[in-house]
Write an enzyme that holds these catalytic residues in place. Structure first.
Site, PDB file in Angstrom:
ATOM      1  N   LEU A  39       0.839  -1.192   0.000  1.00  0.00           N
ATOM      2  CA  LEU A  39       0.000   0.000   0.000  1.00  0.00           C
ATOM      3  C   LEU A  39       0.884   1.256   0.000  1.00  0.00           C
ATOM      4  O   LEU A  39       2.024   1.209   0.451  1.00  0.00           O
ATOM      5  CB  LEU A  39      -0.888  -0.003   1.253  1.00  0.00           C
ATOM      6  N   CYS A  43       3.937   7.697  -4.005  1.00  0.00           N
ATOM      7  CA  CYS A  43       4.669   8.456  -2.985  1.00  0.00           C
ATOM      8  C   CYS A  43       5.526   7.540  -2.115  1.00  0.00           C
ATOM      9  O   CYS A  43       6.724   7.757  -1.960  1.00  0.00           O
ATOM     10  CB  CYS A  43       3.677   9.237  -2.129  1.00  0.00           C
ATOM     11  N   LYS A  52      13.557  10.972  -0.945  1.00  0.00           N
ATOM     12  CA  LYS A  52      14.042  11.747   0.206  1.00  0.00           C
ATOM     13  C   LYS A  52      14.993  10.920   1.062  1.00  0.00           C
ATOM     14  O   LYS A  52      15.927  11.454   1.676  1.00  0.00           O
ATOM     15  CB  LYS A  52      12.882  12.281   1.042  1.00  0.00           C
ATOM     16  N   GLY A 181      14.753  17.522 -17.878  1.00  0.00           N
ATOM     17  CA  GLY A 181      13.662  18.115 -17.101  1.00  0.00           C
ATOM     18  C   GLY A 181      14.175  18.588 -15.751  1.00  0.00           C
ATOM     19  O   GLY A 181      14.861  17.834 -15.050  1.00  0.00           O
ATOM     20  N   GLY A 183      12.168  19.966 -13.238  1.00  0.00           N
ATOM     21  CA  GLY A 183      11.160  20.089 -12.185  1.00  0.00           C
ATOM     22  C   GLY A 183      11.712  19.427 -10.930  1.00  0.00           C
ATOM     23  O   GLY A 183      12.898  19.045 -10.871  1.00  0.00           O
ATOM     24  N   ALA A 325       1.698  14.714  -3.295  1.00  0.00           N
ATOM     25  CA  ALA A 325       1.103  13.803  -2.327  1.00  0.00           C
ATOM     26  C   ALA A 325       0.128  14.523  -1.403  1.00  0.00           C
ATOM     27  O   ALA A 325      -1.006  14.068  -1.178  1.00  0.00           O
ATOM     28  CB  ALA A 325       2.213  13.147  -1.514  1.00  0.00           C
ATOM     29  N   HIS A 450      15.439  32.532  18.615  1.00  0.00           N
ATOM     30  CA  HIS A 450      16.848  32.731  18.243  1.00  0.00           C
ATOM     31  C   HIS A 450      17.709  31.692  18.950  1.00  0.00           C
ATOM     32  O   HIS A 450      17.480  31.429  20.125  1.00  0.00           O
ATOM     33  CB  HIS A 450      17.296  34.137  18.669  1.00  0.00           C
TER      34      HIS A 450
HETATM   35  C1  FAD Z   1      10.252  10.491  -7.928  1.00  0.00           C
HETATM   36  C2  FAD Z   1       9.054  11.187  -7.340  1.00  0.00           C
HETATM   37  C3  FAD Z   1       9.201  11.971  -6.215  1.00  0.00           C
HETATM   38  C4  FAD Z   1       8.094  12.598  -5.662  1.00  0.00           C
HETATM   39  N1  FAD Z   1       8.280  13.377  -4.559  1.00  0.00           N
HETATM   40  C5  FAD Z   1       7.222  14.009  -4.014  1.00  0.00           C
HETATM   41  C6  FAD Z   1       7.382  14.788  -2.845  1.00  0.00           C
HETATM   42  O1  FAD Z   1       8.471  14.894  -2.294  1.00  0.00           O
HETATM   43  N2  FAD Z   1       6.300  15.389  -2.324  1.00  0.00           N
HETATM   44  C7  FAD Z   1       5.068  15.302  -2.912  1.00  0.00           C
HETATM   45  O2  FAD Z   1       4.114  15.889  -2.409  1.00  0.00           O
HETATM   46  N3  FAD Z   1       4.878  14.549  -4.014  1.00  0.00           N
HETATM   47  C8  FAD Z   1       5.930  13.909  -4.586  1.00  0.00           C
HETATM   48  N4  FAD Z   1       5.734  13.129  -5.683  1.00  0.00           N
HETATM   49  C9  FAD Z   1       4.384  13.051  -6.271  1.00  0.00           C
HETATM   50  C10 FAD Z   1       3.496  12.092  -5.478  1.00  0.00           C
HETATM   51  O3  FAD Z   1       4.119  10.838  -5.394  1.00  0.00           O
HETATM   52  C11 FAD Z   1       2.140  11.969  -6.143  1.00  0.00           C
HETATM   53  O4  FAD Z   1       1.583  13.244  -6.308  1.00  0.00           O
HETATM   54  C12 FAD Z   1       1.182  11.125  -5.300  1.00  0.00           C
HETATM   55  O5  FAD Z   1       1.698   9.840  -5.123  1.00  0.00           O
HETATM   56  C13 FAD Z   1      -0.194  11.049  -5.977  1.00  0.00           C
HETATM   57  O6  FAD Z   1      -1.024  10.220  -5.220  1.00  0.00           O
HETATM   58  P1  FAD Z   1      -2.281   9.479  -5.862  1.00  0.00           P
HETATM   59  O7  FAD Z   1      -2.952   8.804  -4.722  1.00  0.00           O
HETATM   60  O8  FAD Z   1      -3.059  10.418  -6.699  1.00  0.00           O
HETATM   61  O9  FAD Z   1      -1.681   8.406  -6.881  1.00  0.00           O
HETATM   62  P2  FAD Z   1      -0.585   7.258  -6.721  1.00  0.00           P
HETATM   63  O10 FAD Z   1       0.284   7.488  -5.561  1.00  0.00           O
HETATM   64  O11 FAD Z   1       0.048   7.144  -8.053  1.00  0.00           O
HETATM   65  O12 FAD Z   1      -1.434   5.954  -6.387  1.00  0.00           O
HETATM   66  C14 FAD Z   1      -2.259   5.351  -7.307  1.00  0.00           C
HETATM   67  C15 FAD Z   1      -2.399   3.899  -6.924  1.00  0.00           C
HETATM   68  O13 FAD Z   1      -3.442   3.335  -7.705  1.00  0.00           O
HETATM   69  C16 FAD Z   1      -3.087   2.008  -8.064  1.00  0.00           C
HETATM   70  N5  FAD Z   1      -3.871   1.667  -9.244  1.00  0.00           N
HETATM   71  C17 FAD Z   1      -3.874   2.287 -10.451  1.00  0.00           C
HETATM   72  N6  FAD Z   1      -4.800   1.731 -11.265  1.00  0.00           N
HETATM   73  C18 FAD Z   1      -5.375   0.735 -10.542  1.00  0.00           C
HETATM   74  C19 FAD Z   1      -6.413  -0.191 -10.821  1.00  0.00           C
HETATM   75  N7  FAD Z   1      -7.068  -0.187 -11.995  1.00  0.00           N
HETATM   76  N8  FAD Z   1      -6.729  -1.082  -9.858  1.00  0.00           N
HETATM   77  C20 FAD Z   1      -6.106  -1.104  -8.656  1.00  0.00           C
HETATM   78  N9  FAD Z   1      -5.132  -0.241  -8.339  1.00  0.00           N
HETATM   79  C21 FAD Z   1      -4.785   0.678  -9.272  1.00  0.00           C
HETATM   80  C22 FAD Z   1      -1.593   2.111  -8.323  1.00  0.00           C
HETATM   81  O14 FAD Z   1      -0.976   0.840  -8.220  1.00  0.00           O
HETATM   82  C23 FAD Z   1      -1.153   3.074  -7.216  1.00  0.00           C
HETATM   83  O15 FAD Z   1      -0.763   2.380  -6.054  1.00  0.00           O
HETATM   84  C24 FAD Z   1       6.817  12.451  -6.251  1.00  0.00           C
HETATM   85  C25 FAD Z   1       6.654  11.632  -7.372  1.00  0.00           C
HETATM   86  C26 FAD Z   1       7.761  11.004  -7.915  1.00  0.00           C
HETATM   87  C27 FAD Z   1       7.575  10.125  -9.108  1.00  0.00           C
END
Ligand code: FAD
Length: 471
Positions: A39, A43, A52, A181, A183, A325, A450
């Site tokens: 789970l 993130c 991190k 990139g 970003g 996240a 401070h």
């Molecule tokens: C390298 C990297 C570093 C990052 N660092 C940061 C940070 O420092 N701080 C920050 O705020 N954000 C960071 N992010 C962004 C952050 O990870 C995402 O914004 C966040 O995880 C989005 O959450 P979410 O729940 O929308 O999707 P996700 O975390 O992508 O979760 C989606 C989940 O859905 C599941 N899923 C998809 N389709 C299906 C399906 N049909 N059936 C069952 N399960 C499914 C996937 O397996 C996944 O587990 C980073 C991202 C990356 C790639």
């Protein structure tokens, strides 16, 4: 176990799992469908947490490399990084946190249904793993997140041309890493692998690094990267990338149309992420998609009744929904509370903090100087450098500054932008200031302890009124 739920959440990322916990806290019967073996989503498994953790290793190496300055004696030989141990420690942290969510699911009586979900019609979710099962749901929350994507002309082979999914697992430091990139993801890996000893070049299409940040922050980062030996090629487009044996050959074009050829042993493509809806049955259900993203309103309702969507997979119809996240979690909490009948208000995306954990760190919230001017404010600015602070000197981290963007008429703080030590923590005060529609005067009257890094925020407020004390 009955297959009938008040809420079925698809995806256990920071959007989905947080929505599920909040819904369960509010008395709903909840299931989460997740196809990964753990789970936490992007993130925890691929993103925030592993990167991190790697950055903390890079920081540890930096301290050891400067041991002499700290009066710490290290036996002969230059300190080096042991990637095996780095990966072991990182994986242990990730494993511990994902298990933590399993514990929270049990505590809140949330069912984790393992498998891939497909929306199967009104109030129905099919789950495929081994045998198909169908869940009945009064409400469905889609939180399927995002995945790395490439740009035209570049094919990711996951060996030499990689994404962040591979970059977190490297067991050897690339000798020459080219990052496409600049970003957050791009500059974080640039910091990690430069500190670990690699030669790093960052290529950015736009004219400056971290192009979503205030211009002064971009300039400071580029200056610091140069000092650290990270090359920045801004205003540059990669037109071709070819893998030949152990190297990646790159053809790039600068803003004047001049072509350059570069070569590295790896190319990290960090040009952004696209929505994940493959196999979800979104089109069959009639969900409105825009460029692949699920279109929602400000309460995260899709066009299909009783189906909401949150997180990286959504669009609100305007460009730039932040893929972060904490944004996905805030949206998840809002949806759960709405479904429970609580009064909820739309999120203010101008108040979303943005943190980039490169070296030096960046923390920002609100309008940049340019954005505030574009919106017609009579803008005033105050900047205070970390270099003047005693606390920063003690830590040996004196790069960067805090910059406040304020409105002259009402003295309201419109944005705070910082680059330098602990900026990703210090930004929290700025977020609260914006949330409470704080004036610069109120920030000045807020007593900052401070010696702390936070004094830079107080001093930047003084500077905005033209009277920094220690400058
Ligand atoms: C390298 C990297 C570093 C990052 N660092 C940061 C940070 O420092 N701080 C920050 O705020 N954000 C960071 N992010 C962004 C952050 O990870 C995402 O914004 C966040 O995880 C989005 O959450 P979410 O729940 O929308 O999707 P996700 O975390 O992508 O979760 C989606 C989940 O859905 C599941 N899923 C998809 N389709 C299906 C399906 N049909 N059936 C069952 N399960 C499914 C996937 O397996 C996944 O587990 C980073 C991202 C990356 C790639």
């Amino acid at each position: 176990m009955s297959n009938s739920y008040d809420v079925v959440v698809v995806g256990a990322g920071t959007g989905g799992y947080v929505a599920a916990i909040r819904a369960a806290q509010l008395g709903m019967k909840v299931a989460v469908v997740e196809k990964q073996q753990a789970l936490g989503g992007t993130c925890l498994i691929w993103g925030c947490i592993p990167t991190k953790a790697l950055l903390e290793h890079a920081h540890a190496l930096k301290v050891v490399q400067n041991a002499k300055e700290w009066g710490v004696t290290i036996p002969a030989g230059a300190p080096a990084i042991d990637m095996g141990q780095v990966q072991t420690r990182k994986d242990k942290i990730v494993g511990g946190l994902t298990k933590g969510i399993e514990f929270l699911f049990k505590k809140n009586k949330i069912d984790w249904i393992k498998g891939t979900a497909r929306l199967a019609g009104k109030g129905k979710v099919d789950v495929f793993e081994g045998q198909k099962q169908t869940l009945q749901a009064k409400e469905i929350i889609v939180a399927t997140g995002s995945a790395a994507r490439s740009v035209p002309g570049i094919e990711i082979d996951r060996a030499r041309i990689i994404t962040s999914d591979e970059a977190i697992h490297l067991r050897e430091v690339p000798k020459a890493l080219i990052v496409l990139g600049s970003g957050a993801v791009g500059v974080e890996f640039a910091s990690i692998y430069r500190r670990f000893g690699g030669d790093v070049t960052v290529i950015e299409l736009l004219p400056r690094l971290v192009p979503l940040e205030d211009e002064a922050v971009s300039a400071e980062l580029e200056k610091s990267f140069k000092k650290q030996g990270i090359k920045s090629l801004t205003g540059t487009t990669v037109t071709k990338a070819t893998v030949t044996g152990n190297s990646v050959d790159i053809e790039a074009r600068d803003a004047n149309g001049k072509t350059a050829n570069l070569s590295g042993d790896m190319l990290l493509v960090a040009t952004g992420r696209g929505p994940v809806t493959t196999g979800l049955g979104a089109e069959d259900l009639g969900l409105k998609l825009e460029k692949g993203y699920i279109r929602v309103d400000e309460m995260y309702r899709t066009n299909v009744p009783n189906v909401s969507a949150i997180g990286d997979v959504i669009t609100l119809g305007t460009p730039g929904h932040p893929q972060l996240a904490h944004v996905s979690s805030a949206e998840g909490i809002l949806v759960a509370e709405r479904l429970a009948g609580k009064e909820v208000r739309p999120l203010n995306y101008d108040h979303v903090p943005s943190c980039t954990y490169c070296d030096p760190e960046i923390g920002s919230v609100g309008l940049s100087e340019a954005e505030a001017k574009e919106r017609g404010y009579d803008v005033r600015i105050g900047t205070f450098p970390f270099g003047v602070l005693g606390r920063a000197k003690m830590a040996g981290e004196s790069e960067g500054f805090v910059k406040i963007v304020a409105d002259t008429k009402y003295d309201e703080v419109l944005g705070v932008h910082m680059i330098g030590p602990r900026s990703t923590e210090l930004v929290a005060e700025a977020v609260l200031a914006l949330r409470l529609e704080c004036t610069v005067e109120e920030l000045i009257r807020t007593i900052h302890a401070h010696p702390t890094f936070s004094e830079a925020v107080g001093e930047a407020a003084h500077a905005t009124h033209g009277a920094a004390i220690h400058m």
